[in-house]
Design a protein around this motif. Structure first.
Motif, mmCIF file in Angstrom:
data_model
loop_
_atom_site.group_PDB
_atom_site.id
_atom_site.type_symbol
_atom_site.label_atom_id
_atom_site.label_comp_id
_atom_site.label_asym_id
_atom_site.label_seq_id
_atom_site.Cartn_x
_atom_site.Cartn_y
_atom_site.Cartn_z
ATOM 1 N N THR A 10 0.829 -1.207 0.000
ATOM 2 C CA THR A 10 0.000 0.000 0.000
ATOM 3 C C THR A 10 0.862 1.254 0.000
ATOM 4 O O THR A 10 0.592 2.211 -0.739
ATOM 5 N N PHE A 11 1.917 1.254 0.818
ATOM 6 C CA PHE A 11 2.789 2.427 0.889
ATOM 7 C C PHE A 11 3.419 2.730 -0.463
ATOM 8 O O PHE A 11 3.461 3.887 -0.899
ATOM 9 N N LEU A 12 3.912 1.720 -1.147
ATOM 10 C CA LEU A 12 4.553 1.927 -2.443
ATOM 11 C C LEU A 12 3.584 2.515 -3.464
ATOM 12 O O LEU A 12 3.957 3.360 -4.273
ATOM 13 N N THR A 13 2.314 2.062 -3.409
ATOM 14 C CA THR A 13 1.349 2.540 -4.408
ATOM 15 C C THR A 13 0.886 3.969 -4.147
ATOM 16 O O THR A 13 0.373 4.625 -5.062
ATOM 17 N N MET A 14 1.045 4.478 -2.929
ATOM 18 C CA MET A 14 0.572 5.838 -2.642
ATOM 19 C C MET A 14 1.690 6.775 -2.184
ATOM 20 O O MET A 14 1.421 7.926 -1.836
ATOM 21 N N ALA A 15 2.941 6.321 -2.246
ATOM 22 C CA ALA A 15 4.056 7.168 -1.817
ATOM 23 C C ALA A 15 4.227 8.396 -2.700
ATOM 24 O O ALA A 15 4.837 9.389 -2.289
ATOM 25 N N TYR A 16 3.632 8.352 -3.905
ATOM 26 C CA TYR A 16 3.732 9.503 -4.808
ATOM 27 C C TYR A 16 3.166 10.776 -4.192
ATOM 28 O O TYR A 16 3.552 11.880 -4.570
ATOM 29 N N ILE A 17 2.257 10.637 -3.222
ATOM 30 C CA ILE A 17 1.622 11.816 -2.631
ATOM 31 C C ILE A 17 2.654 12.695 -1.921
ATOM 32 O O ILE A 17 2.476 13.907 -1.813
ATOM 33 N N VAL A 18 3.764 12.086 -1.452
ATOM 34 C CA VAL A 18 4.817 12.850 -0.774
ATOM 35 C C VAL A 18 5.466 13.842 -1.737
ATOM 36 O O VAL A 18 5.958 14.896 -1.322
ATOM 37 N N LEU A 19 5.447 13.534 -3.033
ATOM 38 C CA LEU A 19 6.012 14.417 -4.040
ATOM 39 C C LEU A 19 4.960 15.302 -4.686
ATOM 40 O O LEU A 19 5.189 16.485 -4.944
ATOM 41 N N VAL A 20 3.784 14.738 -4.962
ATOM 42 C CA VAL A 20 2.753 15.467 -5.712
ATOM 43 C C VAL A 20 2.037 16.512 -4.856
ATOM 44 O O VAL A 20 1.787 17.634 -5.309
ATOM 45 N N ASN A 21 1.700 16.160 -3.612
ATOM 46 C CA ASN A 21 0.983 17.118 -2.761
ATOM 47 C C ASN A 21 1.764 18.412 -2.539
ATOM 48 O O ASN A 21 1.215 19.507 -2.694
ATOM 49 N N PRO A 22 3.063 18.351 -2.210
ATOM 50 C CA PRO A 22 3.835 19.598 -2.070
ATOM 51 C C PRO A 22 3.917 20.388 -3.374
ATOM 52 O O PRO A 22 3.893 21.620 -3.361
ATOM 53 N N ALA A 51 0.851 13.967 8.469
ATOM 54 C CA ALA A 51 -0.598 13.774 8.441
ATOM 55 C C ALA A 51 -0.954 12.352 8.005
ATOM 56 O O ALA A 51 -1.839 11.711 8.588
ATOM 57 N N ALA A 52 -0.252 11.863 6.974
ATOM 58 C CA ALA A 52 -0.512 10.505 6.499
ATOM 59 C C ALA A 52 -0.136 9.481 7.569
ATOM 60 O O ALA A 52 -0.881 8.518 7.817
ATOM 61 N N GLY A 53 1.005 9.696 8.216
ATOM 62 C CA GLY A 53 1.443 8.766 9.248
ATOM 63 C C GLY A 53 0.470 8.676 10.402
ATOM 64 O O GLY A 53 0.053 7.581 10.810
ATOM 65 N N VAL A 54 0.072 9.820 10.927
ATOM 66 C CA VAL A 54 -0.871 9.851 12.059
ATOM 67 C C VAL A 54 -2.226 9.286 11.642
ATOM 68 O O VAL A 54 -2.853 8.522 12.378
ATOM 69 N N GLY A 55 -2.683 9.650 10.435
ATOM 70 C CA GLY A 55 -3.979 9.158 9.954
ATOM 71 C C GLY A 55 -4.014 7.649 9.856
ATOM 72 O O GLY A 55 -4.991 6.998 10.275
ATOM 73 N N CYS A 56 -2.951 7.060 9.316
ATOM 74 C CA CYS A 56 -2.886 5.602 9.182
ATOM 75 C C CYS A 56 -2.838 4.918 10.550
ATOM 76 O O CYS A 56 -3.477 3.871 10.749
ATOM 77 N N LEU A 57 -2.083 5.498 11.491
ATOM 78 C CA LEU A 57 -2.015 4.917 12.835
ATOM 79 C C LEU A 57 -3.384 4.975 13.522
ATOM 80 O O LEU A 57 -3.793 4.015 14.189
ATOM 81 N N LEU A 58 -4.090 6.085 13.351
ATOM 82 C CA LEU A 58 -5.437 6.205 13.923
ATOM 83 C C LEU A 58 -6.376 5.158 13.325
ATOM 84 O O LEU A 58 -7.140 4.504 14.044
ATOM 85 N N VAL A 98 1.498 -0.235 9.531
ATOM 86 C CA VAL A 98 2.757 -0.349 8.787
ATOM 87 C C VAL A 98 2.910 0.821 7.815
ATOM 88 O O VAL A 98 3.982 1.436 7.726
ATOM 89 N N VAL A 99 1.834 1.152 7.110
ATOM 90 C CA VAL A 99 1.861 2.283 6.174
ATOM 91 C C VAL A 99 2.176 3.572 6.927
ATOM 92 O O VAL A 99 2.990 4.399 6.488
ATOM 93 N N GLY A 100 1.546 3.741 8.087
ATOM 94 C CA GLY A 100 1.763 4.942 8.891
ATOM 95 C C GLY A 100 3.206 5.081 9.344
ATOM 96 O O GLY A 100 3.793 6.167 9.278
ATOM 97 N N LEU A 101 3.799 3.991 9.792
ATOM 98 C CA LEU A 101 5.185 4.031 10.238
ATOM 99 C C LEU A 101 6.136 4.343 9.081
ATOM 100 O O LEU A 101 7.128 5.062 9.256
ATOM 101 N N LEU A 102 5.832 3.835 7.901
ATOM 102 C CA LEU A 102 6.663 4.119 6.725
ATOM 103 C C LEU A 102 6.568 5.593 6.332
ATOM 104 O O LEU A 102 7.567 6.212 5.950
ATOM 105 N N PHE A 103 5.377 6.166 6.441
ATOM 106 C CA PHE A 103 5.223 7.595 6.146
ATOM 107 C C PHE A 103 5.994 8.442 7.160
ATOM 108 O O PHE A 103 6.630 9.439 6.798
ATOM 109 N N LEU A 104 5.944 8.058 8.428
ATOM 110 C CA LEU A 104 6.675 8.803 9.450
ATOM 111 C C LEU A 104 8.189 8.690 9.231
ATOM 112 O O LEU A 104 8.931 9.648 9.473
ATOM 113 N N ALA A 105 8.638 7.522 8.763
ATOM 114 C CA ALA A 105 10.062 7.357 8.457
ATOM 115 C C ALA A 105 10.463 8.245 7.278
ATOM 116 O O ALA A 105 11.575 8.796 7.243
ATOM 117 N N THR A 106 9.545 8.413 6.321
ATOM 118 C CA THR A 106 9.811 9.247 5.139
ATOM 119 C C THR A 106 9.922 10.721 5.517
ATOM 120 O O THR A 106 10.508 11.513 4.769
#
Length: 440
Positions: free
Chosen positions: A25-37, A57-64, A329-337
């Motif tokens: 899931t993280f790999l398929t949506m990681a583009y948002i880290v580049l596109v949103n900014p 925001a993505a990290g916290v949202g996924c953890l919630l 897992v997705v949330g932790l990967l976003f926080l690491a990013t």
């Protein structure tokens, strides 16, 4: 502990499967880290700050979502709402981005209140599913149009409003090459196709001298450039900033589009994961909506637009994800990013533009759900679909669709007492157009 928290055995899954699903899931949506900014920085917001806010925001949202609702659904700043934030609210209406962030915060708080009161569920039942589909597809066209402009493929034309850009321009050719790369990777079903395509296009741009970037040392100030910059008093109209009903309209759209986006994603992913009840209802729906609202509030404080559920979560479900551990897992990967987020400014617009076009194309799928041979449904759906990109406003598309549907229901004598909320929404949208006419 993981077994108890996420009930893995009960859902027929394992820690290993959930980890794999989270990475997918993280790999398929990681583009948002580049596109949103890339989108939000057009408002003058610091790009590195928006990138960091996107990750947070993505990290916290996924953890919630994982811990609170136990669903394999990932969240991040929404495509479409970020474009509305940048190009309509700030660009066209002239509202400062700090005030717009304040509106995102207020909408998040309202999400919580409306969820507790059950109003969000009422609104969902009042709007026909055909309009949900048309709104999603209309936002897809909106995003694709922005991508075409950013790529230089579509430009202003005094005679025809828009026209074909300069195909000989190096950056336009780079964007076209990027579109080919992204499309081929998607067709070949490469995991993380969009993210990989963006990076590959950026590398080509640097190698060919079509993109330049001077690396700067990371600093806390750079990464927190948008944090706590929201202007809540201005968003509430305190102090007489002169925005009037425009603020209410923006708040209304943030509420509605987020609501529809989440419901559509929840239904699609829950069906795919086999999590829906036999009667078609979604278990723990309120908890899911609470996670969404909490993530939006955190996102506004960090400095990004509304956070929504991502349909890319279906890729993780296809890999076996069935519980909230996938989302964690997705949330932790976003926080690491988060620690490499400032590198987003190294990616040229020619590399992110193809991603916008491709994401827009993939958002056309819901159109298949519309009964096009029924004019009561088809006409409002078409008006919604076409007016969103052509008026550069999600609000206009939603308004045209709801008004047309209400009028046709009345004209065909299909309206019943249960349609009272739909008719009330149509009246509100009609009053909006009357107000705009007098203001003009």
């Amino acid at each position: 502990m993981l077994q108890r928290t996420f009930k893995l055995t009960e859902h027929g899954t394992s820690v290993r499967t959930e980890l794999l699903a989270g990475f997918t899931t993280f790999l398929t949506m990681a583009y948002i880290v580049l596109v949103n900014p890339a989108i939000l920085s057009t408002t003058g917001m610091p790009l590195a700050g928006v990138a960091a806010a996107t990750c947070l925001a993505a990290g916290v949202g996924c953890l919630l979502m994982g811990f609170l609702a136990n669903y394999p659904i990932a969240l991040a700043p929404g495509m479409g709402l970020n474009a509305y934030f940048a190009f309509t609210v700030v660009g066209a209406m002239g509202i400062p981005w700090q005030t717009a962030l304040g509106l995102v915060f207020v909408s998040g708080v309202l999400f919580l209140v409306l969820t507790v009161a059950g109003v969000r569920q009422l609104i969902v039942s009042a709007i026909p599913r055909a309009l949900f589909a048309a709104i999603a597809a209309g936002i897809g066209l909106f995003i694709a149009f922005i991508g075409l402009r950013s790529a230089g493929l579509v430009v202003n034309n005094d005679a025809t409003l828009v026209g074909l850009g300069d195909m000989h321009a190096p950056t336009t050719q780079l964007a076209l090459l990027g579109l080919v790369i992204l499309s081929v990777l998607t067709v070949l079903k490469v995991r993380g196709a969009i993210f990989i395509g963006i990076v590959a296009t950026a590398l080509l741009g640097w190698a060919l001298g079509l993109a330049t970037w001077t690396p700067q040392p990371y600093s806390l100030e750079e990464m927190t450039g948008t944090a706590l910059q929201l202007d809540i008093p201005a968003a509430l109209g305190v102090g007489g900033h002169g925005f009037g009903l425009a603020l209410l309209e923006i708040l209304f759209i943030f509420l509605f589009v987020d609501l529809f986006d989440n419901v559509g994603t929840l239904v699609a992913v829950s069906k795919k994961a086999g999590l829906m009840r036999p009667d078609g209802t979604i278990p723990r729906l309120n908890r899911i909506l609470f996670a969404d609202a909490g993530a939006t509030i955190v996102g506004s404080l960090a400095g990004t637009s509304t956070v929504v559920s991502y349909i890319e979560s279906a890729s993780g479900v296809s890999a076996g994800g069935r519980t909230g551990l996938t989302a964690v897992v997705v949330g932790l990967l976003f926080l690491a990013t988060l620690f490499v987020a400032p590198w987003a400014q190294a990616v040229p617009a020619a590399a992110t533009a193809p991603a916008l076009i491709l994401v827009g194309a993939m958002m056309m799928a819901p159109l298949a759900e519309i009964t096009w041979d029924d004019p009561v449904i088809a006409i409002p759906a078409f008006l919604t679909l076409i007016t969103i990109p052509l008026t550069f406003s999600i609000a206009n598309g939603l308004a045209f669709g709801v008004i047309a549907y209400a009028l046709l229901k009345l004209a065909s004598r299909q309206a019943t007492k249960t349609d009272w909320l739909l008719l009330a929404l149509a009246a509100l949208f009609l009053a909006r157009f009357v107000y705009m006419a007098f203001e003009a």
